[in-house]
Motif scaffolding. Structure first.
Motif, PDB file in Angstrom:
ATOM      1  N   TYR A 178       4.326   2.399   1.925  1.00 53.44           N
ATOM      2  CA  TYR A 178       5.012   3.560   1.364  1.00 53.44           C
ATOM      3  C   TYR A 178       4.216   4.819   1.709  1.00 53.44           C
ATOM      4  CZ  TYR A 178       6.746  -0.337  -1.406  1.00 53.44           C
ATOM      5  OH  TYR A 178       7.257  -1.539  -1.794  1.00 53.44           O
ATOM      6  N   THR A 179       4.913   5.802   2.253  1.00 53.03           N
ATOM      7  CA  THR A 179       4.286   7.048   2.670  1.00 53.03           C
ATOM      8  C   THR A 179       5.249   8.199   2.443  1.00 53.03           C
ATOM      9  OG1 THR A 179       3.197   5.819   4.450  1.00 53.03           O
ATOM     10  CG2 THR A 179       3.125   8.202   4.602  1.00 53.03           C
ATOM     11  N   LEU A 180       4.746   9.312   1.899  1.00 52.47           N
ATOM     12  CA  LEU A 180       5.602  10.499   1.771  1.00 52.47           C
ATOM     13  C   LEU A 180       5.711  11.234   3.099  1.00 52.47           C
ATOM     14  CD1 LEU A 180       4.633  12.147  -1.638  1.00 52.47           C
ATOM     15  CD2 LEU A 180       6.670  10.831  -1.064  1.00 52.47           C
ATOM     16  N   TYR A 181       4.589  11.415   3.760  1.00 50.17           N
ATOM     17  CA  TYR A 181       4.552  12.144   5.033  1.00 50.17           C
ATOM     18  C   TYR A 181       3.971  11.219   6.091  1.00 50.17           C
ATOM     19  CZ  TYR A 181       4.983  16.243   2.007  1.00 50.17           C
ATOM     20  OH  TYR A 181       5.405  17.158   1.069  1.00 50.17           O
ATOM     21  N   ASN A 182       4.775  10.799   7.053  1.00 52.56           N
ATOM     22  CA  ASN A 182       4.244   9.988   8.150  1.00 52.56           C
ATOM     23  C   ASN A 182       4.503  10.704   9.471  1.00 52.56           C
ATOM     24  OD1 ASN A 182       6.965   9.600   8.401  1.00 52.56           O
ATOM     25  ND2 ASN A 182       6.895   7.368   8.338  1.00 52.56           N
ATOM     26  N   ASN A 183       4.406  12.022   9.411  1.00 46.22           N
ATOM     27  CA  ASN A 183       4.688  12.857  10.578  1.00 46.22           C
ATOM     28  C   ASN A 183       3.473  13.706  10.968  1.00 46.22           C
ATOM     29  OD1 ASN A 183       4.620  14.545   8.415  1.00 46.22           O
ATOM     30  ND2 ASN A 183       6.654  15.401   8.695  1.00 46.22           N
TER      31      ASN A 183
ATOM     32  N   SER B 260       0.828  -1.206   0.000  1.00 45.86           N
ATOM     33  CA  SER B 260       0.000   0.000   0.000  1.00 45.86           C
ATOM     34  C   SER B 260       0.859   1.251   0.000  1.00 45.86           C
ATOM     35  CB  SER B 260      -0.931  -0.009   1.215  1.00 45.86           C
ATOM     36  OG  SER B 260      -0.174  -0.092   2.417  1.00 45.86           O
ATOM     37  N   ALA B 261       0.302   2.318  -0.591  1.00 44.97           N
ATOM     38  CA  ALA B 261       1.018   3.589  -0.685  1.00 44.97           C
ATOM     39  C   ALA B 261       0.041   4.737  -0.491  1.00 44.97           C
ATOM     40  CB  ALA B 261       1.700   3.712  -2.045  1.00 44.97           C
ATOM     41  N   VAL B 262       0.454   5.736   0.290  1.00 49.01           N
ATOM     42  CA  VAL B 262      -0.352   6.936   0.513  1.00 49.01           C
ATOM     43  C   VAL B 262       0.554   8.162   0.512  1.00 49.01           C
ATOM     44  CG1 VAL B 262      -2.066   5.674   1.887  1.00 49.01           C
ATOM     45  CG2 VAL B 262      -0.207   6.878   3.045  1.00 49.01           C
ATOM     46  N   ILE B 263      -0.048   9.306   0.284  1.00 48.01           N
ATOM     47  CA  ILE B 263       0.707  10.554   0.361  1.00 48.01           C
ATOM     48  C   ILE B 263       1.030  10.881   1.821  1.00 48.01           C
ATOM     49  CG2 ILE B 263       0.658  13.046  -0.081  1.00 48.01           C
ATOM     50  CD1 ILE B 263       0.804  11.576  -2.694  1.00 48.01           C
ATOM     51  N   THR B 264       0.029  10.755   2.720  1.00 46.87           N
ATOM     52  CA  THR B 264       0.274  11.131   4.110  1.00 46.87           C
ATOM     53  C   THR B 264      -0.422  10.196   5.094  1.00 46.87           C
ATOM     54  OG1 THR B 264       0.247  12.977   5.695  1.00 46.87           O
ATOM     55  CG2 THR B 264      -1.656  12.796   4.244  1.00 46.87           C
ATOM     56  N   GLN B 265       0.236  10.001   6.223  1.00 46.48           N
ATOM     57  CA  GLN B 265      -0.335   9.295   7.370  1.00 46.48           C
ATOM     58  C   GLN B 265      -0.525  10.357   8.448  1.00 46.48           C
ATOM     59  OE1 GLN B 265       1.542   5.593   8.722  1.00 46.48           O
ATOM     60  NE2 GLN B 265       1.421   6.411  10.799  1.00 46.48           N
ATOM     61  N   THR B 266      -1.774  10.637   8.812  1.00 49.76           N
ATOM     62  CA  THR B 266      -2.064  11.790   9.662  1.00 49.76           C
ATOM     63  C   THR B 266      -2.081  11.500  11.155  1.00 49.76           C
ATOM     64  OG1 THR B 266      -4.453  11.490   9.550  1.00 49.76           O
ATOM     65  CG2 THR B 266      -3.426  12.818   7.804  1.00 49.76           C
TER      66      THR B 266
END
Length: 181
Positions: free
Chosen positions: A164-169, A148-154
């Protein structure tokens, strides 16, 4: 770390999708099917792996449907700093509410002959939507490699962590299709 809000226009959104595709590729995973979770994930998936077959699935959390109609008109009138505070408040609420696994009904597309399936969404909050789709695909396609891939984990502890995540912060993204964009 505190939450921050990033606004992506169509150009910066395309750039972020390219970055996410590069992260997947650099890991050595080469998908032969992109399964996008509508609606936001469909936009992300459409910008990734142009030469790969794409399918989509529709599954939305109840709060997404509740934000429509009259709320949309009011939101468009608010100044950006207020909208940022509302996003942060919603994120805080999602992070602190008790998550119960809600039964989800959705139909998976035909995935015959897929061996490496990449499930794509725009963001993971609680993770319930992504988890439901990942579990369904793994049940339906037991021999496939599913990532799985996302732009952000909020949120810091969703029920599933994307591969895969660009922003996990805890970065909140205002996407070009967002109601408050």
């Amino acid at each position: 770390m505190g939450r921050k809000v990033i606004t992506l226009d169509s150009v910066s959104f395309r750039h972020e999708c390219t970055r996410l595709e590069a992260i997947v590729t650099e890991s050595g995973f080469i998908p032969d099917l992109i399964l996008s979770i509508r609606t936001g994930g469909l936009y992300v998936g459409e910008k990734m792996f142009a030469d790969v077959r794409h399918e989509s699935v529709t599954l939305q959390r109840p709060s997404t449907k509740a934000k429509r109609a009259p709320v949309k008109k009011i939101i468009r009138l608010l100044p950006r700093p207020v909208l940022d505070l509302l996003r942060i408040a919603e994120s805080w609420w999602l992070e602190n509410k008790k998550h119960t696994k809600q039964p989800a009904s959705f139909i998976l597309p035909q995935m015959k002959d897929a061996h490496n399936i990449l499930i794509v969404d725009d963001a993971v909050d609680s993770g319930a939507t992504l988890l439901a789709v990942v579990e369904a695909v793994r049940t339906d396609m037991p021999g496939a490699e599913v990532r799985s891939a996302v732009i952000t984990q909020t949120t810091p502890s969703p029920v599933i962590t994307p591969d895969y995540t660009l922003y996990n912060n805890r970065t909140l993204i205002r996407f070009p299709w967002s109601m408050d964009a």
